[in-house]
Design an enzyme around this catalytic site. Sequence first.
Site, PDB file in Angstrom:
ATOM      1  N   TYR A  51      -9.811   5.093   7.239  1.00 20.26           N
ATOM      2  CA  TYR A  51      -9.828   5.444   8.552  1.00 20.26           C
ATOM      3  C   TYR A  51     -11.005   6.394   8.795  1.00 20.26           C
ATOM      4  CZ  TYR A  51      -5.451   3.197  10.016  1.00 20.26           C
ATOM      5  OH  TYR A  51      -4.321   2.122  10.181  1.00 20.26           O
TER       6      TYR A  51
ATOM      7  N   LYS B  67       0.748  -0.064  15.153  1.00 22.70           N
ATOM      8  CA  LYS B  67       1.966  -0.144  15.747  1.00 22.70           C
ATOM      9  C   LYS B  67       2.389  -1.305  16.453  1.00 22.70           C
ATOM     10  CE  LYS B  67       4.071   3.235  13.622  1.00 22.70           C
ATOM     11  NZ  LYS B  67       3.917   2.608  12.176  1.00 22.70           N
TER      12      LYS B  67
ATOM     13  N   PRO C  13      -4.648   0.020  18.740  1.00 22.87           N
ATOM     14  CA  PRO C  13      -4.244  -0.266  17.403  1.00 22.87           C
ATOM     15  C   PRO C  13      -4.237   0.647  16.295  1.00 22.87           C
ATOM     16  CG  PRO C  13      -6.428  -1.303  18.254  1.00 22.87           C
ATOM     17  CD  PRO C  13      -5.845  -0.315  19.400  1.00 22.87           C
TER      18      PRO C  13
ATOM     19  N   HIS D  43       0.755  -1.147   0.046  1.00 17.21           N
ATOM     20  CA  HIS D  43      -0.096  -0.001   0.115  1.00 17.21           C
ATOM     21  C   HIS D  43       1.008   1.261  -0.005  1.00 17.21           C
ATOM     22  CE1 HIS D  43      -4.065  -1.744   1.412  1.00 17.21           C
ATOM     23  NE2 HIS D  43      -3.487  -2.418   0.641  1.00 17.21           N
TER      24      HIS D  43
ATOM     25  N   TYR E 252       3.549   6.625  10.055  1.00 18.51           N
ATOM     26  CA  TYR E 252       2.734   5.454   9.968  1.00 18.51           C
ATOM     27  C   TYR E 252       3.747   4.222   9.093  1.00 18.51           C
ATOM     28  CZ  TYR E 252      -1.359   2.845   8.621  1.00 18.51           C
ATOM     29  OH  TYR E 252      -2.487   1.782   8.596  1.00 18.51           O
TER      30      TYR E 252
HETATM   31  P1  FAD Z   1       1.358 -11.959  21.487  1.00 18.91           P
HETATM   32  O1  FAD Z   1       0.920 -12.115  20.151  1.00 18.91           O
HETATM   33  O2  FAD Z   1       0.399 -11.758  22.539  1.00 18.91           O
HETATM   34  O3  FAD Z   1       2.162 -13.298  21.837  1.00 18.91           O
HETATM   35  C1  FAD Z   1       2.173 -13.695  23.382  1.00 18.91           C
HETATM   36  C2  FAD Z   1       2.075 -15.300  23.148  1.00 18.91           C
HETATM   37  O4  FAD Z   1       2.422 -15.700  24.486  1.00 18.91           O
HETATM   38  C3  FAD Z   1       0.830 -15.705  22.854  1.00 18.91           C
HETATM   39  O5  FAD Z   1       0.773 -16.852  21.884  1.00 18.91           O
HETATM   40  C4  FAD Z   1       0.439 -16.468  24.310  1.00 18.91           C
HETATM   41  O6  FAD Z   1      -0.469 -17.565  24.047  1.00 18.91           O
HETATM   42  C5  FAD Z   1       1.691 -16.817  24.704  1.00 18.91           C
HETATM   43  N1  FAD Z   1       1.616 -16.795  26.370  1.00 18.91           N
HETATM   44  C6  FAD Z   1       0.737 -16.189  27.263  1.00 18.91           C
HETATM   45  N2  FAD Z   1       1.039 -16.304  28.546  1.00 18.91           N
HETATM   46  C7  FAD Z   1       1.813 -17.427  28.295  1.00 18.91           C
HETATM   47  C8  FAD Z   1       2.212 -18.360  29.488  1.00 18.91           C
HETATM   48  N3  FAD Z   1       2.090 -18.148  30.763  1.00 18.91           N
HETATM   49  N4  FAD Z   1       3.035 -19.491  28.986  1.00 18.91           N
HETATM   50  C9  FAD Z   1       3.432 -19.575  27.608  1.00 18.91           C
HETATM   51  N5  FAD Z   1       2.921 -18.793  26.705  1.00 18.91           N
HETATM   52  C10 FAD Z   1       1.846 -17.790  27.092  1.00 18.91           C
HETATM   53  N6  FAD Z   1      -0.259  -4.289  15.522  1.00 18.91           N
HETATM   54  C11 FAD Z   1       0.322  -3.900  14.386  1.00 18.91           C
HETATM   55  O7  FAD Z   1       1.547  -3.653  14.447  1.00 18.91           O
HETATM   56  N7  FAD Z   1      -0.253  -3.609  13.429  1.00 18.91           N
HETATM   57  C12 FAD Z   1      -1.801  -3.612  13.384  1.00 18.91           C
HETATM   58  O8  FAD Z   1      -2.491  -3.588  12.232  1.00 18.91           O
HETATM   59  C13 FAD Z   1      -2.320  -4.075  14.553  1.00 18.91           C
HETATM   60  N8  FAD Z   1      -3.826  -4.318  14.785  1.00 18.91           N
HETATM   61  C14 FAD Z   1      -4.236  -4.922  15.937  1.00 18.91           C
HETATM   62  C15 FAD Z   1      -5.548  -5.458  15.779  1.00 18.91           C
HETATM   63  C16 FAD Z   1      -6.305  -5.785  16.955  1.00 18.91           C
HETATM   64  C17 FAD Z   1      -7.769  -6.075  16.958  1.00 18.91           C
HETATM   65  C18 FAD Z   1      -5.345  -6.354  17.967  1.00 18.91           C
HETATM   66  C19 FAD Z   1      -6.025  -6.839  19.153  1.00 18.91           C
HETATM   67  C20 FAD Z   1      -4.030  -5.929  18.117  1.00 18.91           C
HETATM   68  C21 FAD Z   1      -3.430  -5.419  16.878  1.00 18.91           C
HETATM   69  N9  FAD Z   1      -2.015  -5.174  16.950  1.00 18.91           N
HETATM   70  C22 FAD Z   1      -1.628  -4.612  15.517  1.00 18.91           C
HETATM   71  C23 FAD Z   1      -1.301  -5.354  18.103  1.00 18.91           C
HETATM   72  C24 FAD Z   1      -0.541  -6.935  17.698  1.00 18.91           C
HETATM   73  O9  FAD Z   1      -1.612  -7.509  17.532  1.00 18.91           O
HETATM   74  C25 FAD Z   1       0.472  -7.238  19.036  1.00 18.91           C
HETATM   75  O10 FAD Z   1       1.087  -6.098  19.429  1.00 18.91           O
HETATM   76  C26 FAD Z   1       1.203  -8.545  18.761  1.00 18.91           C
HETATM   77  O11 FAD Z   1       0.627  -9.458  18.721  1.00 18.91           O
HETATM   78  C27 FAD Z   1       2.401  -8.425  19.838  1.00 18.91           C
HETATM   79  O12 FAD Z   1       3.023  -9.640  19.832  1.00 18.91           O
HETATM   80  P2  FAD Z   1       3.788 -10.488  20.718  1.00 18.91           P
HETATM   81  O13 FAD Z   1       4.689 -11.387  20.289  1.00 18.91           O
HETATM   82  O14 FAD Z   1       4.601  -9.386  21.698  1.00 18.91           O
HETATM   83  O15 FAD Z   1       2.368 -10.946  21.863  1.00 18.91           O
HETATM   84  C1  DHB Z   2      -5.694  -3.070  10.755  1.00 20.30           C
HETATM   85  C2  DHB Z   2      -5.388  -3.086  12.078  1.00 20.30           C
HETATM   86  C3  DHB Z   2      -5.104  -1.616  12.806  1.00 20.30           C
HETATM   87  O1  DHB Z   2      -4.732  -1.585  13.971  1.00 20.30           O
HETATM   88  C4  DHB Z   2      -4.783  -0.619  11.848  1.00 20.30           C
HETATM   89  O2  DHB Z   2      -4.777   0.507  12.265  1.00 20.30           O
HETATM   90  C5  DHB Z   2      -4.937  -0.966  10.466  1.00 20.30           C
HETATM   91  C6  DHB Z   2      -5.210  -2.173   9.847  1.00 20.30           C
HETATM   92  C7  DHB Z   2      -5.777  -4.609  10.102  1.00 20.30           C
HETATM   93  O3  DHB Z   2      -6.023  -5.657  11.387  1.00 20.30           O
HETATM   94  O4  DHB Z   2      -5.809  -4.730   8.955  1.00 20.30           O
END
Ligand code: FAD
Ligand code: DHB
Length: 389
Positions: free
Chosen positions: A197, A293, A289, A72, A383
């Site tokens: 958005y 980021k 979200p 994009h 962004y």
């Molecule tokens: P997580 O993905 O949460 O992974 C942590 C892992 O640890 C999980 O698999 C969990 O099951 C495991 N765990 C937890 N406790 C234990 C335990 N006690 N023992 C063993 N394992 C355990 N970010 C972006 O950059 N761009 C986006 O567009 C964006 N959109 C989003 C939209 C939504 C709706 C949401 C909810 C989040 C979004 N995010 C986005 C944020 C992004 O999803 C998170 O920041 C990302 O998942 C962080 O990764 P992580 O590996 O730190 O944690």
């Molecule tokens: C998506 C999630 C976001 O938080 C965002 O800012 C843009 C796109 C997505 O899940 O596609």
Amino acid sequence: MRTQVGIVGAGPAGLLLSHLLAGHGIESVVLESRSRGYVEQRVRAGVLEHNTIELLREAGVGKRMDAEGMVHEGIELRFGGQGHRIPMTELTGRTIMVYGQQEIVKDLIRARLDAGGQVLFDAEVTGVDGLDTDRPVIRYGDGRTLECDVVAGCDGFWGVTRQAIPDGVLTVAERVYPFGWLGILAEVAPSTDELIYAAHDRGFMLHSMRSPTLTRLYLQVAPDEDIGHWPDERIWEELDQRVATDEGFDLAHGPIVEKAVTPMRSFVAEPMSYGRLYLAGDAAHIVPPTGAKGMNLAINDVRVLTEALAAWYGSGDRELLEAYSGTCLRRVWRCTHFSWWMTAMLHRFPDEGEGGFDRRLQLAQLEYVTTSKAAATSLAENYVGLERV
Ligand code: FAD
Ligand code: DHB
């Protein structure tokens, strides 16, 4: 069992860390409480910033992303019945990619298992001991232990590793927002080429996508919204109203295959390390979200941690490890500000002050950011992602 780096959590942070460490000849074991099927299906982030795309390519796990991800060059801000494009690539020279987080997770799991790496699913970590010794021990499953040199806490916001840090060590900065996002995945072609958005009077909505046949949409709702109150027809009705423009906009509807409500908060725990424990990703910080980021920050943390661990294992030099928290936190706070700013500009707040003061400020800000090249460039460079530090 024993390894060099014990990694808690098989999200993007934990899996990528394990993969990057293997590239430096450093051994790790990933412990994940959920099943492989669960983590591979969990629908979350979708937008990869420039640095993330480059890092995944450099690490040799970008092949499917490059084949299936959608490049994009701009986003649209929609308000007052009009769309306004922010031409990100024209303003910054960089692009972003729309590629689902669970696809990255699948690619990384495959890469680790193909290389003979150890990723243990259904292995819940219950505690971590000896963080202030040089032989920390992770407890998991029914009484099993993993002894290691270093523990990487990649277990997300609700994980156990941050809790293992003694009281009084961490400073926590937090803001809980008075709304959440109801996110859906629908089996229908996206109605737009670029993300929209929309700051509608009824509340925020976001039009995103996952593929030419899968649309991802979000609606601002109450933080404790009961998903049971949102049958599919109500979701489409609300989306139709919030995405509407004066010229008319046709939002294609289709079967909803996923829906969930996520509350929103900003959260930063400092420092991001204690003794032999290093926190990375959502375990240390959460952003709302709106700026896309969260995952990008998680990926940056493990890039920095890998370089620091490689230097330590390679020459015994602790300088980068000691700088780890400070290095990551500079980017974390920049993104915390950007995500807060995007969130504040685009959502309806329950208390908007006398005469709708805050709402008028939002609209003034939206007008500015969509008419001033300087303001649009500031949004765009955040962004697509600022330079690596
Ligand atoms: P997580 O993905 O949460 O992974 C942590 C892992 O640890 C999980 O698999 C969990 O099951 C495991 N765990 C937890 N406790 C234990 C335990 N006690 N023992 C063993 N394992 C355990 N970010 C972006 O950059 N761009 C986006 O567009 C964006 N959109 C989003 C939209 C939504 C709706 C949401 C909810 C989040 C979004 N995010 C986005 C944020 C992004 O999803 C998170 O920041 C990302 O998942 C962080 O990764 P992580 O590996 O730190 O944690
Ligand atoms: C998506 C999630 C976001 O938080 C965002 O800012 C843009 C796109 C997505 O899940 O596609």
